[in-house]
Design a protein around this motif. Structure first.
Motif, PDB file in Angstrom:
ATOM      1  N   TYR A  29      -9.351 -17.541 -32.553  1.00 55.21           N
ATOM      2  CA  TYR A  29      -8.388 -16.454 -32.517  1.00 55.21           C
ATOM      3  C   TYR A  29      -8.493 -15.645 -33.797  1.00 55.21           C
ATOM      4  CZ  TYR A  29      -6.027 -20.295 -34.912  1.00 55.21           C
ATOM      5  OH  TYR A  29      -5.746 -21.351 -35.722  1.00 55.21           O
ATOM      6  N   THR A  30      -7.960 -14.425 -33.762  1.00 52.91           N
ATOM      7  CA  THR A  30      -8.070 -13.547 -34.924  1.00 52.91           C
ATOM      8  C   THR A  30      -6.953 -13.782 -35.926  1.00 52.91           C
ATOM      9  OG1 THR A  30      -6.823 -11.831 -33.769  1.00 52.91           O
ATOM     10  CG2 THR A  30      -9.224 -11.766 -33.592  1.00 52.91           C
ATOM     11  N   GLY A  31      -5.930 -14.511 -35.541  1.00 59.49           N
ATOM     12  CA  GLY A  31      -4.858 -14.777 -36.480  1.00 59.49           C
ATOM     13  C   GLY A  31      -3.766 -15.606 -35.849  1.00 59.49           C
ATOM     14  N   ARG A  32      -2.875 -16.098 -36.699  1.00 61.20           N
ATOM     15  CA  ARG A  32      -1.747 -16.894 -36.216  1.00 61.20           C
ATOM     16  C   ARG A  32      -0.546 -16.605 -37.103  1.00 61.20           C
ATOM     17  NH1 ARG A  32      -1.771 -23.299 -34.711  1.00 61.20           N
ATOM     18  NH2 ARG A  32      -3.520 -22.553 -33.483  1.00 61.20           N
ATOM     19  N   GLU A  33       0.611 -16.404 -36.474  1.00 64.32           N
ATOM     20  CA  GLU A  33       1.846 -16.146 -37.204  1.00 64.32           C
ATOM     21  C   GLU A  33       2.949 -17.038 -36.651  1.00 64.32           C
ATOM     22  OE1 GLU A  33       3.146 -12.151 -36.560  1.00 64.32           O
ATOM     23  OE2 GLU A  33       3.269 -12.395 -34.385  1.00 64.32           O
ATOM     24  N   GLY A  34       3.956 -17.318 -37.500  1.00 69.07           N
ATOM     25  CA  GLY A  34       5.088 -18.102 -37.065  1.00 69.07           C
ATOM     26  C   GLY A  34       4.836 -19.586 -36.973  1.00 69.07           C
ATOM     27  N   GLN A  54      -7.102 -14.603 -28.896  1.00 66.83           N
ATOM     28  CA  GLN A  54      -7.765 -15.491 -27.950  1.00 66.83           C
ATOM     29  C   GLN A  54      -7.364 -15.168 -26.513  1.00 66.83           C
ATOM     30  OE1 GLN A  54      -6.964 -19.635 -28.579  1.00 66.83           O
ATOM     31  NE2 GLN A  54      -8.599 -20.329 -27.223  1.00 66.83           N
ATOM     32  N   TRP A  55      -6.169 -14.583 -26.359  1.00 70.88           N
ATOM     33  CA  TRP A  55      -5.652 -14.273 -25.033  1.00 70.88           C
ATOM     34  C   TRP A  55      -5.457 -12.762 -24.912  1.00 70.88           C
ATOM     35  CZ3 TRP A  55      -5.684 -19.038 -22.937  1.00 70.88           C
ATOM     36  CH2 TRP A  55      -5.501 -20.120 -23.801  1.00 70.88           C
ATOM     37  N   GLU A  56      -5.265 -12.306 -23.661  1.00 65.84           N
ATOM     38  CA  GLU A  56      -4.999 -10.890 -23.465  1.00 65.84           C
ATOM     39  C   GLU A  56      -3.712 -10.468 -24.165  1.00 65.84           C
ATOM     40  OE1 GLU A  56      -5.026  -9.838 -19.382  1.00 65.84           O
ATOM     41  OE2 GLU A  56      -7.127 -10.387 -19.068  1.00 65.84           O
ATOM     42  N   GLU A  57      -2.734 -11.347 -24.177  1.00 66.81           N
ATOM     43  CA  GLU A  57      -1.477 -11.102 -24.867  1.00 66.81           C
ATOM     44  C   GLU A  57      -1.261 -12.210 -25.891  1.00 66.81           C
ATOM     45  OE1 GLU A  57       0.474  -8.529 -24.553  1.00 66.81           O
ATOM     46  OE2 GLU A  57      -0.593  -7.582 -22.883  1.00 66.81           O
ATOM     47  N   PRO A  58      -0.522 -11.925 -26.974  1.00 68.34           N
ATOM     48  CA  PRO A  58      -0.199 -13.000 -27.916  1.00 68.34           C
ATOM     49  C   PRO A  58       0.477 -14.158 -27.190  1.00 68.34           C
ATOM     50  CG  PRO A  58       0.445 -10.865 -28.792  1.00 68.34           C
ATOM     51  CD  PRO A  58       0.052 -10.634 -27.369  1.00 68.34           C
ATOM     52  N   LEU A 168      14.577 -14.729 -21.945  1.00 70.99           N
ATOM     53  CA  LEU A 168      14.181 -13.669 -22.864  1.00 70.99           C
ATOM     54  C   LEU A 168      13.238 -12.672 -22.212  1.00 70.99           C
ATOM     55  CD1 LEU A 168      13.558 -15.700 -26.102  1.00 70.99           C
ATOM     56  CD2 LEU A 168      15.519 -14.288 -25.549  1.00 70.99           C
ATOM     57  N   GLY A 169      12.377 -13.150 -21.343  1.00 67.17           N
ATOM     58  CA  GLY A 169      11.399 -12.263 -20.732  1.00 67.17           C
ATOM     59  C   GLY A 169      10.202 -12.061 -21.637  1.00 67.17           C
ATOM     60  N   ALA A 170       9.100 -11.683 -21.057  1.00 72.27           N
ATOM     61  CA  ALA A 170       7.850 -11.557 -21.802  1.00 72.27           C
ATOM     62  C   ALA A 170       7.854 -10.402 -22.771  1.00 72.27           C
ATOM     63  CB  ALA A 170       6.688 -11.411 -20.817  1.00 72.27           C
ATOM     64  N   ASP A 171       8.786  -9.442 -22.598  1.00 67.87           N
ATOM     65  CA  ASP A 171       8.767  -8.261 -23.442  1.00 67.87           C
ATOM     66  C   ASP A 171       9.625  -8.401 -24.686  1.00 67.87           C
ATOM     67  OD1 ASP A 171       8.737  -6.159 -20.521  1.00 67.87           O
ATOM     68  OD2 ASP A 171       7.077  -6.947 -21.708  1.00 67.87           O
ATOM     69  N   GLN A 353       0.227  -4.991 -37.103  1.00 64.85           N
ATOM     70  CA  GLN A 353      -1.091  -4.620 -36.577  1.00 64.85           C
ATOM     71  C   GLN A 353      -2.204  -5.562 -37.024  1.00 64.85           C
ATOM     72  OE1 GLN A 353      -1.072  -1.792 -34.390  1.00 64.85           O
ATOM     73  NE2 GLN A 353       1.077  -2.348 -34.739  1.00 64.85           N
ATOM     74  N   THR A 354      -1.933  -6.347 -38.077  1.00 64.65           N
ATOM     75  CA  THR A 354      -2.964  -7.218 -38.630  1.00 64.65           C
ATOM     76  C   THR A 354      -2.465  -8.657 -38.632  1.00 64.65           C
ATOM     77  OG1 THR A 354      -3.720  -5.430 -40.068  1.00 64.65           O
ATOM     78  CG2 THR A 354      -4.459  -7.652 -40.612  1.00 64.65           C
ATOM     79  N   PHE A 355      -3.334  -9.558 -38.191  1.00 67.90           N
ATOM     80  CA  PHE A 355      -2.984 -10.975 -38.115  1.00 67.90           C
ATOM     81  C   PHE A 355      -4.060 -11.780 -38.835  1.00 67.90           C
ATOM     82  CE2 PHE A 355      -1.314  -8.669 -34.557  1.00 67.90           C
ATOM     83  CZ  PHE A 355       0.022  -9.030 -34.567  1.00 67.90           C
ATOM     84  N   TYR A 356      -3.629 -12.819 -39.541  1.00 68.41           N
ATOM     85  CA  TYR A 356      -4.516 -13.512 -40.468  1.00 68.41           C
ATOM     86  C   TYR A 356      -4.773 -14.959 -40.040  1.00 68.41           C
ATOM     87  CZ  TYR A 356      -3.318  -9.552 -43.441  1.00 68.41           C
ATOM     88  OH  TYR A 356      -3.122  -8.289 -43.936  1.00 68.41           O
ATOM     89  N   SER A 357      -6.014 -15.390 -40.253  1.00 66.31           N
ATOM     90  CA  SER A 357      -6.359 -16.807 -40.112  1.00 66.31           C
ATOM     91  C   SER A 357      -6.977 -17.322 -41.410  1.00 66.31           C
ATOM     92  CB  SER A 357      -7.329 -17.020 -38.945  1.00 66.31           C
ATOM     93  OG  SER A 357      -8.549 -16.316 -39.170  1.00 66.31           O
ATOM     94  N   ASP A 358      -6.766 -16.588 -42.499  1.00 59.04           N
ATOM     95  CA  ASP A 358      -7.333 -17.012 -43.776  1.00 59.04           C
ATOM     96  C   ASP A 358      -6.411 -18.015 -44.465  1.00 59.04           C
ATOM     97  OD1 ASP A 358      -5.338 -15.164 -44.240  1.00 59.04           O
ATOM     98  OD2 ASP A 358      -6.561 -13.810 -45.444  1.00 59.04           O
ATOM     99  N   ALA A 359      -6.993 -18.739 -45.397  1.00 59.76           N
ATOM    100  CA  ALA A 359      -6.251 -19.769 -46.121  1.00 59.76           C
ATOM    101  C   ALA A 359      -6.608 -19.705 -47.597  1.00 59.76           C
ATOM    102  CB  ALA A 359      -6.566 -21.157 -45.558  1.00 59.76           C
ATOM    103  N   PHE A 360      -5.649 -20.113 -48.438  1.00 58.04           N
ATOM    104  CA  PHE A 360      -5.811 -20.022 -49.885  1.00 58.04           C
ATOM    105  C   PHE A 360      -5.263 -21.289 -50.547  1.00 58.04           C
ATOM    106  CE2 PHE A 360      -5.319 -15.873 -48.057  1.00 58.04           C
ATOM    107  CZ  PHE A 360      -6.296 -15.094 -48.662  1.00 58.04           C
ATOM    108  N   VAL A 361      -5.835 -21.589 -51.714  1.00 60.55           N
ATOM    109  CA  VAL A 361      -5.393 -22.743 -52.500  1.00 60.55           C
ATOM    110  C   VAL A 361      -5.067 -22.262 -53.907  1.00 60.55           C
ATOM    111  CG1 VAL A 361      -6.079 -24.950 -53.507  1.00 60.55           C
ATOM    112  CG2 VAL A 361      -6.699 -24.416 -51.148  1.00 60.55           C
TER     113      VAL A 361
END
Length: 383
Positions: A29-34, A54-58, A168-171, A353-361
């Motif tokens: 996937y291009t990123g993960r949040e929450g 990874q999916w059509e929708e988050p 809640l619904g998908a929206d 608009q931007t989602f991250y999968s980077d990691a830092f130490v």
């Protein structure tokens, strides 16, 4: 990384060296949040969140990731037992070799008030059967462990039984803290809102309780705040309340059960924000990231010295993370680990608009007060 206070010592400024972890490109996937995180030994465990790309929708996930600080390798543990449903913005706290998951949100099924336990020795998930009155279902809460007890504060969710049944619904857009929901919206009797209640889960007796708070001065109802434990104190910063994002600071002593109401803090207070993290390092709380009142995302570290009641500025060397919120940070031995999140908020779409999968130490020595020793132990349950 020299792990020392730099030549700006006279002005109190700290230099923080940040190292980017190289091998995160394996993720599909291009990123993960929450997502939420905690640590056992030298390993970071990351649960859930919303996957992007990874999916059509988050899509929310119930995947468990593990990062080994010694080998700098990622893995996906082969887990068994009763897996938690997919969710984001819950709480995840380590006590001994067990990880405790509570709360969170799924856009398909709503808010959760369930408690799961993960045994890191056997890699087994189980539903935790508890006694007493537990918190209402919610997300964007914070939790920390002090000894064998886990302290939970705040969050957002249904404040009435009718609200729990609302689909809640998908929206629905959890990422914006329900800014389209008025501070006390009723939908056919369903009321949603913020919380400022304080709960304790005793992991030895498996009983929930609410401590009698011995004075006034309780923080306003809020969610997406930062919280960590320093010694026998809960330290809370910012978050979103009924009015706006805030930059207030609150301290609660778990022994006296009192809020410090005459808190006088020196130094330049960080800007108001939510979706940030607050991580304890000795007698200091390390603030990173978050989203401000103008939807800007912060990329700096700020340090609160508990003993001096002072905010200490920092400068960053190495690889500075991009501004973000909805990331996770966790203290692992002598390091802080930072992963993921989202940024680049668009006022047109009301989404990041931007989602991250980077990691830092980051070396924790960079944040410590080297002028004196202290007896505070690090606490890694501040995700």
């Amino acid at each position: 990384m020299n792990g020392t206070v730099n030549g700006d010592h006279e002005s109190g400024k700290i230099t923080v060296h940040v190292e980017k972890v190289a091998n995160t490109s394996e993720f599909p996937y291009t990123g993960r949040e929450g997502q939420v995180a905690c640590s056992v030994g030298n390993k970071v465990y990351i649960f859930g969140g919303v996957e992007q790309g990874q999916w059509e929708e988050p899509k929310e996930t119930n995947e468990l990731l593990m990062f080994d600080l010694d080998t700098r390798k990622w893995s996906r543990p082969n887990v068994s037992g009763t897996l938690p449903p997919s969710r984001s913005a819950g709480s995840f706290v380590a006590v001994g070799t067990s990880l405790y998951l509570f709360g969170g949100l799924s856009h398909m099924s709503g808010w959760f008030d369930d408690t799961f336990i993960f045994d890191t020795v056997t890699s087994t998930w189980a539903i935790l059967e508890t006694e007493g009155t537990k918190p209402r279902a919610r997300d964007k809460l914070q939790a920390v462990a002090i000894d064998s007890k886990i302290y939970y504060f705040g969050g957002f969710g249904p404040k009435s039984d009718e609200a729990e049944a609302v689909d809640l619904g998908a929206d629905s857009d959890d990422d914006e803290e329900f800014e389209d929901i008025p501070e006390s919206q009723e939908q056919d009797g369903a009321e949603f809102g913020w919380f400022n209640d304080l709960y304790i889960l005793d992991t030895e007796t498996l009983k929930w309780s609410q401590p009698m708070q011995m004075n006034l001065g309780v923080p306003t109802q809020r969610a997406a705040h930062g919280m960590c434990a320093i010694g026998r104190n809960l330290v809370i910063f910012g978050g979103r309340d009924i009015e706006d994002r805030q930059n207030d600071l609150h301290i609660f002593n778990v022994d006296t059960r009192k809020w410090i109401t005459d808190l006088k803090v020196s130094g330049d207070a960080p800007a108001a924000r939510s979706f940030h993290t607050l991580t304890s390092v000795g007698n200091r709380a390390v603030l990173f990231g978050g989203r401000g009142r103008d939807h800007q995302h912060f990329s700096n570290f700020d340090v609160f010295d508990f003993d001096k009641k002072e905010w200490v500025p920092t400068t960053i060397t190495g690889c500075q993370p991009a501004g973000r919120g909805l990331h996770c940070t966790v203290c692992v031995g002598d390091k802080i680990f930072l992963f993921g999140g989202s940024g680049d908020f668009s006022a047109q779409t009301m989404q990041c608009q931007t989602f991250y999968s980077d990691a830092f130490v980051i070396e924790t020595d960079d944040f410590k007060d080297t002028s004196k020793s202290n007896g505070f132990a690090q606490n890694s349950g501040d995700s």
